[in-house]
Design a protein around this motif. Structure first.
Motif, PDB file in Angstrom:
ATOM      1  N   PRO A   5      -1.089  29.159  32.364  1.00 25.54           N
ATOM      2  CA  PRO A   5      -1.670  30.500  32.266  1.00 25.54           C
ATOM      3  C   PRO A   5      -2.910  30.688  33.147  1.00 25.54           C
ATOM      4  O   PRO A   5      -3.242  31.807  33.512  1.00 25.54           O
ATOM      5  CB  PRO A   5      -2.017  30.654  30.783  1.00 25.54           C
ATOM      6  CG  PRO A   5      -1.859  29.326  30.168  1.00 25.54           C
ATOM      7  CD  PRO A   5      -1.046  28.464  31.078  1.00 25.54           C
ATOM      8  N   LEU A   6      -3.578  29.599  33.484  1.00 22.66           N
ATOM      9  CA  LEU A   6      -4.776  29.740  34.315  1.00 22.66           C
ATOM     10  C   LEU A   6      -4.449  29.639  35.802  1.00 22.66           C
ATOM     11  O   LEU A   6      -5.280  29.974  36.637  1.00 22.66           O
ATOM     12  CB  LEU A   6      -5.816  28.677  33.927  1.00 22.66           C
ATOM     13  CG  LEU A   6      -6.443  28.925  32.550  1.00 22.66           C
ATOM     14  CD1 LEU A   6      -7.314  27.768  32.131  1.00 22.66           C
ATOM     15  CD2 LEU A   6      -7.220  30.237  32.533  1.00 22.66           C
ATOM     16  N   ALA A   7      -3.257  29.167  36.122  1.00 18.56           N
ATOM     17  CA  ALA A   7      -2.834  29.126  37.525  1.00 18.56           C
ATOM     18  C   ALA A   7      -1.391  29.585  37.591  1.00 18.56           C
ATOM     19  O   ALA A   7      -0.486  28.834  37.928  1.00 18.56           O
ATOM     20  CB  ALA A   7      -2.979  27.713  38.086  1.00 18.56           C
ATOM     21  N   PRO A   8      -1.155  30.855  37.230  1.00 22.52           N
ATOM     22  CA  PRO A   8       0.230  31.310  37.063  1.00 22.52           C
ATOM     23  C   PRO A   8       1.018  31.384  38.361  1.00 22.52           C
ATOM     24  O   PRO A   8       2.239  31.487  38.319  1.00 22.52           O
ATOM     25  CB  PRO A   8       0.059  32.703  36.447  1.00 22.52           C
ATOM     26  CG  PRO A   8      -1.295  33.145  36.847  1.00 22.52           C
ATOM     27  CD  PRO A   8      -2.130  31.913  36.957  1.00 22.52           C
ATOM     28  N   ARG A   9       0.325  31.342  39.483  1.00 25.15           N
ATOM     29  CA  ARG A   9       1.077  31.460  40.738  1.00 25.15           C
ATOM     30  C   ARG A   9       1.417  30.115  41.359  1.00 25.15           C
ATOM     31  O   ARG A   9       2.064  30.046  42.401  1.00 25.15           O
ATOM     32  CB  ARG A   9       0.299  32.315  41.740  1.00 25.15           C
ATOM     33  CG  ARG A   9       0.431  33.791  41.415  1.00 25.15           C
ATOM     34  CD  ARG A   9      -0.464  34.652  42.250  1.00 25.15           C
ATOM     35  NE  ARG A   9      -0.572  35.962  41.656  1.00 25.15           N
ATOM     36  CZ  ARG A   9       0.104  37.039  42.105  1.00 25.15           C
ATOM     37  NH1 ARG A   9       0.895  36.937  43.134  1.00 25.15           N
ATOM     38  NH2 ARG A   9      -0.039  38.200  41.504  1.00 25.15           N
ATOM     39  N   SER A  10       0.942  29.029  40.757  1.00 24.60           N
ATOM     40  CA  SER A  10       1.321  27.735  41.299  1.00 24.60           C
ATOM     41  C   SER A  10       2.711  27.357  40.780  1.00 24.60           C
ATOM     42  O   SER A  10       3.265  28.034  39.905  1.00 24.60           O
ATOM     43  CB  SER A  10       0.284  26.672  40.942  1.00 24.60           C
ATOM     44  OG  SER A  10      -0.125  26.827  39.628  1.00 24.60           O
ATOM     45  N   ILE A  11       3.248  26.277  41.308  1.00 23.03           N
ATOM     46  CA  ILE A  11       4.632  25.899  40.979  1.00 23.03           C
ATOM     47  C   ILE A  11       4.734  25.549  39.494  1.00 23.03           C
ATOM     48  O   ILE A  11       4.004  24.694  39.007  1.00 23.03           O
ATOM     49  CB  ILE A  11       5.061  24.703  41.845  1.00 23.03           C
ATOM     50  CG1 ILE A  11       4.953  25.081  43.322  1.00 23.03           C
ATOM     51  CG2 ILE A  11       6.472  24.263  41.492  1.00 23.03           C
ATOM     52  CD1 ILE A  11       4.987  23.911  44.263  1.00 23.03           C
ATOM     53  N   PRO A  12       5.603  26.221  38.767  1.00 21.39           N
ATOM     54  CA  PRO A  12       5.710  25.932  37.332  1.00 21.39           C
ATOM     55  C   PRO A  12       6.525  24.663  37.090  1.00 21.39           C
ATOM     56  O   PRO A  12       7.185  24.148  37.993  1.00 21.39           O
ATOM     57  CB  PRO A  12       6.450  27.146  36.790  1.00 21.39           C
ATOM     58  CG  PRO A  12       7.278  27.618  37.923  1.00 21.39           C
ATOM     59  CD  PRO A  12       6.541  27.265  39.192  1.00 21.39           C
ATOM     60  N   GLU A  13       6.471  24.197  35.851  1.00 21.46           N
ATOM     61  CA  GLU A  13       7.302  23.068  35.452  1.00 21.46           C
ATOM     62  C   GLU A  13       8.722  23.594  35.264  1.00 21.46           C
ATOM     63  O   GLU A  13       8.926  24.556  34.523  1.00 21.46           O
ATOM     64  CB  GLU A  13       6.732  22.556  34.133  1.00 21.46           C
ATOM     65  CG  GLU A  13       7.191  21.204  33.712  1.00 21.46           C
ATOM     66  CD  GLU A  13       6.679  20.902  32.308  1.00 21.46           C
ATOM     67  OE1 GLU A  13       5.454  21.027  32.071  1.00 21.46           O
ATOM     68  OE2 GLU A  13       7.510  20.574  31.453  1.00 21.46           O
ATOM     69  N   CYS A  14       9.689  22.979  35.941  1.00 18.72           N
ATOM     70  CA  CYS A  14      11.064  23.489  35.890  1.00 18.72           C
ATOM     71  C   CYS A  14      11.999  22.497  35.237  1.00 18.72           C
ATOM     72  O   CYS A  14      11.922  21.303  35.497  1.00 18.72           O
ATOM     73  CB  CYS A  14      11.583  23.769  37.296  1.00 18.72           C
ATOM     74  SG  CYS A  14      10.684  25.060  38.142  1.00 18.72           S
ATOM     75  N   ARG A  15      12.884  23.007  34.379  1.00 15.77           N
ATOM     76  CA  ARG A  15      13.938  22.156  33.795  1.00 15.77           C
ATOM     77  C   ARG A  15      15.239  22.922  33.846  1.00 15.77           C
ATOM     78  O   ARG A  15      15.293  24.086  33.482  1.00 15.77           O
ATOM     79  CB  ARG A  15      13.616  21.843  32.323  1.00 15.77           C
ATOM     80  CG  ARG A  15      12.802  20.597  32.140  1.00 15.77           C
ATOM     81  CD  ARG A  15      12.724  20.267  30.663  1.00 15.77           C
ATOM     82  NE  ARG A  15      13.993  19.769  30.137  1.00 15.77           N
ATOM     83  CZ  ARG A  15      14.255  19.706  28.836  1.00 15.77           C
ATOM     84  NH1 ARG A  15      13.379  20.138  27.954  1.00 15.77           N
ATOM     85  NH2 ARG A  15      15.394  19.215  28.415  1.00 15.77           N
ATOM     86  N   PHE A  16      16.284  22.255  34.302  1.00 18.05           N
ATOM     87  CA  PHE A  16      17.585  22.911  34.397  1.00 18.05           C
ATOM     88  C   PHE A  16      18.477  22.523  33.225  1.00 18.05           C
ATOM     89  O   PHE A  16      18.408  21.403  32.743  1.00 18.05           O
ATOM     90  CB  PHE A  16      18.282  22.510  35.700  1.00 18.05           C
ATOM     91  CG  PHE A  16      17.646  23.122  36.922  1.00 18.05           C
ATOM     92  CD1 PHE A  16      17.971  24.407  37.308  1.00 18.05           C
ATOM     93  CD2 PHE A  16      16.721  22.407  37.671  1.00 18.05           C
ATOM     94  CE1 PHE A  16      17.390  24.973  38.428  1.00 18.05           C
ATOM     95  CE2 PHE A  16      16.133  22.968  38.790  1.00 18.05           C
ATOM     96  CZ  PHE A  16      16.465  24.251  39.168  1.00 18.05           C
TER      97      PHE A  16
END
Lengths: 382, 158
Positions: free
Chosen positions: A239-250
Motif C-alpha cells: 500500500p505504500l508503494a502501490p506502483r512497484s512490482i506486486p507479489e504475484c502468484r498464479f
C-alpha cells in the motif's frame, strides 16, 4: 458480602408475587417476582415459571446473565434461596465492574465540545450514550472514509479505540493534549498516504475480473484476477508503494500458466512505475484479460467441477468456519485441454472414494474426474 | 449406502442437485421430462423412446435416487413400472450400465446418465431380457439395490 438480610414482601393475597429488596456493596437493589407457584403439599416447588422485573439500570447490569438466572430459578425451591443466589450474582458482577456505571457529566460535556469543534456535519453516526462515534473524512478523490471511535467511560484518561477501513493501523499517540480532533487529524494524514494505493486498486477492480475478494474493502491489499481458461493471478500490493512490482502468484493448469509466467519473468524489466498496475500487467503479460460476466461465479469455468460451487459450503456445522465464506477452487487439472478447476477438499474426497487412488505419504495420486489425466493432491494437515 | 436407509442430502449434494436441476430445466436432454416434485433426493424422469428405434413412441420411467454424499457416489438409477425390454435391463428395472457403478465420476450428471441410457436403448437390435434375468431378479428379491450387485460389463456393443 456485607449485604443486610434481604427484605421480602408479598404483593398480593395469594402469595404469588413478591417484592424483594437488599443491598450489595452499599447499593440498593429491588426486584419484583410474579407467577410464583402455590406451595405444594410436599413443600417442594419449582421457580422455573417465575417472572422477575427490576429497574432498567439493574437490568443492564444483569444483561448477559439471563441463562444463569434461568438456571438458578430452576434449581431453587423457594424464593428466599433464590434471592440469596441473586445477591451472590450481583456481588460478583459489581465486583468485576468496579462501579462501571455511567460516565460522569464531564464526559458528556467534553465529548459534545469536541464534536462541536470538529463540526457535527463530520459526524456520521452517534450512539445514544455518546460512547460510539463515527466520523467521516473525505479525501481528495472524494472517497468517504468512516472512522469509528469507541470512548471509554473514563475518557479522556483512557485512550479511545479507533478503527477504519484502511490497509494499516493508524497510531495516533494518545497523550495529555490529545483530542478527537487530533486523532482525526492523524487519520487524515494516513488517508493521504494511501491515495495512490486506492487509485491503483480502484482501477484494478474496474478493469479486470476480480475473483477475490468478492467485495473488496479499502483495507484489502490483494486481488485475484481471472486470466481465463480456468486460470487466475493473485497479486499482493504494497500500500505504500502501490506502483512497484506486486507479489504475484498464479493458479491453474501448468500448461496454461507456464507461458504466462515466463512472459512475466522475461518482460519484467518493462515495468514502469509511472503507469497504473493494470497497464503494466496488460503490457507485460501480453494476454487478453477476460471481462467480468454476470453471475460469473455460476460460470462453469470458475466453479468446482465436483461440487459445482465457487465458494465451498462448509459441511460440518460443528466447524468454526461454518456458514462463513468457504474456500474457492484452488486446484486445476494440468491437462491443457481440460484445466477444470476443483476445490482441494472435493478432489481429496473424490479420490478417497474410488479404489484406484494410490497414496504416498501425504500425496494422493488419482485422475481428473473429467479427462482422466493423472492428478496428485497434497493432503492438508488437520 | 443402500436405498433402504436414505439419509438426507449433504449441503454439497443439495447444492449441486439444485444446480443440475436448474440446468436441466433450462436445457433438458432430448426425450426426457423431469416430473416436478419437491423431493430433490428422488427424481422421476420420463423417457421417450427415440424415433426410428425399437422403442419409438414408448414411454418409460426412471427413478433416480441420490446418496447423501452425491456426487462422490453415483445415484441409483432404475426403471419403474414396466421396464423396457432390453438385453441390459432386468425385469425388476435394474440397468447394467458401467457409468452407474464402477465407472461413475463426479464429471457426470443426471442429464449425461439419461443420454447414456437413451443411447443404450437406441442401439439395441432386439427386444429381449438379459439371459440371466430370472436368476438375477430372484437374487434381488428383498428390494436389493443394483448398487450392491457386482456387475461385469461384458458387452459394449448393445
Amino acid at each position: 458480602m456485607g449485604g443486610k438480610e434481604p427484605l421480602l414482601l408479598p404483593l398480593d393475597a395469594d402469595l404469588t408475587s413478591y417484592y424483594a429488596s437488599f443491598s450489595v456493596h452499599d447499593k440498593e437493589f429491588s426486584f419484583r417476582f410474579f407467577n410464583l407457584p402455590h406451595p405444594s403439599e410436599d413443600g417442594r416447588s419449582s421457580l422455573k415459571d417465575v417472572k422477575m422485573t427490576c429497574d432498567p439500570e439493574n437490568r443492564q447490569l444483569l444483561a448477559g446473565f439471563d441463562d444463569i438466572l434461568q438456571h438458578r430459578l430452576k434449581e431453587c425451591q423457594d424464593l428466599p434461596s433464590f434471592v440469596l443466589e441473586l445477591q451472590d450474582i450481583l456481588d460478583d458482577i459489581s465486583f468485576a465492574h468496579v462501579k462501571l456505571s455511567l460516565p460522569s457529566p464531564n464526559f458528556y460535556r467534553r465529548v459534545i465540545q469536541e464534536i462541536d469543534s470538529i463540526g457535527w456535519n463530520n459526524l456520521a453516526h452517534v450512539g445514544a450514550d455518546l460512547t460510539q462515534l463515527k466520523f467521516r473524512i473525505f479525501d481528495h478523490a472524494g472517497r468517504e472514509h468512516i472512522i469509528e471511535v469507541a470512548l471509554a467511560v473514563n475518557y479522556p484518561k483512557v485512550e479511545p479505540k479507533a478503527t477504519a477501513d484502511m490497509p494499516c493501523v493508524v497510531d495516533f499517540g494518545w497523550d495529555e493534549g490529545a483530542t478527537l480532533k487530533t486523532l482525526l487529524h492523524h487519520y487524515e494524514e494516513a488517508i493521504l498516504q494511501y491515495q495512490d494505493f486506492w487509485t491503483i486498486m480502484e482501477d484494478l477492480d474496474k478493469t479486470f475480473w476480480i475473483m477475490e475478494p468478492e467485495n473488496p474493502c479499502r483495507s484489502d491489499t490483494f486481488r485475484r484476477i481471472a486470466l481465463g481458461g480456468h486460470c487466475s493471478l493473485s497479486v499482493t500490493i504494497d500500500p505504500l508503494a502501490p506502483r512497484s512490482i506486486p507479489e504475484c502468484r498464479f493458479f491453474g493448469s501448468d500448461a496454461t500458466i507456464t507461458p504466462i509466467r515466463s512472459k512475466l519473468t522475461s518482460n519484467i524489466y518493462k515495468w514502469n512505475k509511472a503507469k497504473l498496475l493494470t497497464e503494466n500487467l496488460i503490457e507485460i503479460l501480453d494476454i487478453v484479460f477476460p471481462l467480468p460476466e454476470v453471475n460469473a461465479q455460476d460460470d462453469i469455468s470458475v466453479s468446482c467441477g465436483i461440487c459445482y460451487t465457487f465458494r465451498l459450503p462448509d459441511n460440518d456445522p460443528t466447524n468454526k468456519s461454518f456458514g462463513k465464506e468457504g474456500s474457492i477452487p484452488d486446484r486445476a487439472c494440468d491437462n491443457g485441454n481440460c484445466g477444470r478447476p476443483f476445490h482441494t477438499d472435493c478432489l481429496v474426497e473424490w479420490m478417497r472414494t474410488i479404489s484406484t487412488t494410490r497414496q504416498s505419504f501425504d500425496v494422493l495420486f488419482g485422475e481428473c474426474p473429467y479427462c482422466s489425466h493423472p492428478m496428485a493432491v497434497k493432503l492438508r494437515r488437520a | 449406502m443402500s436405498s433402504s436407509s436414505p439419509k438426507g442430502l449433504s449441503r454439497i449434494a443439495a447444492n449441486r442437485l439444485h444446480k443440475e436441476l436448474k440446468e436441466w430445466q433450462m436445457n433438458p436432454p432430448a426425450g426426457f421430462k423431469h416430473k416436478v416434485s419437491d423431493n430433490l433426493q428422488r427424481w422421476i424422469v420420463e423417457v421417450n423412446g427415440a424415433p426410428n428405434t425399437l422403442y419409438e413412441n414408448e414411454t418409460y420411467y426412471l427413478q433416480v435416487d441420490f446418496p447423501e454424499n452425491y456426487p462422490m457416489e453415483a445415484p441409483q438409477v432404475i426403471f419403474t413400472h414396466n421396464p423396457p425390454l432390453h438385453p441390459h435391463i432386468y425385469s425388476n428395472g435394474h440397468i447394467c450400465l458401467d457409468i452407474l457403478y464402477d465407472s461413475w465420476s463426479p464429471a457426470m450428471t443426471v442429464s449425461s446418465i439419461c443420454i447414456s441410457i437413451l443411447s443404450m436403448l437406441s442401439s439395441s437390435t432386439e427386444k429381449a431380457r438379459p439371459v440371466d434375468n430370472d436368476r438375477y431378479v430372484r437374487n434381488c428379491r428383498n428390494g436389493k439395490s443394483p448398487k450392491e450387485t457386482r456387475w461385469w460389463f461384458h458387452d459394449d456393443k448393445v
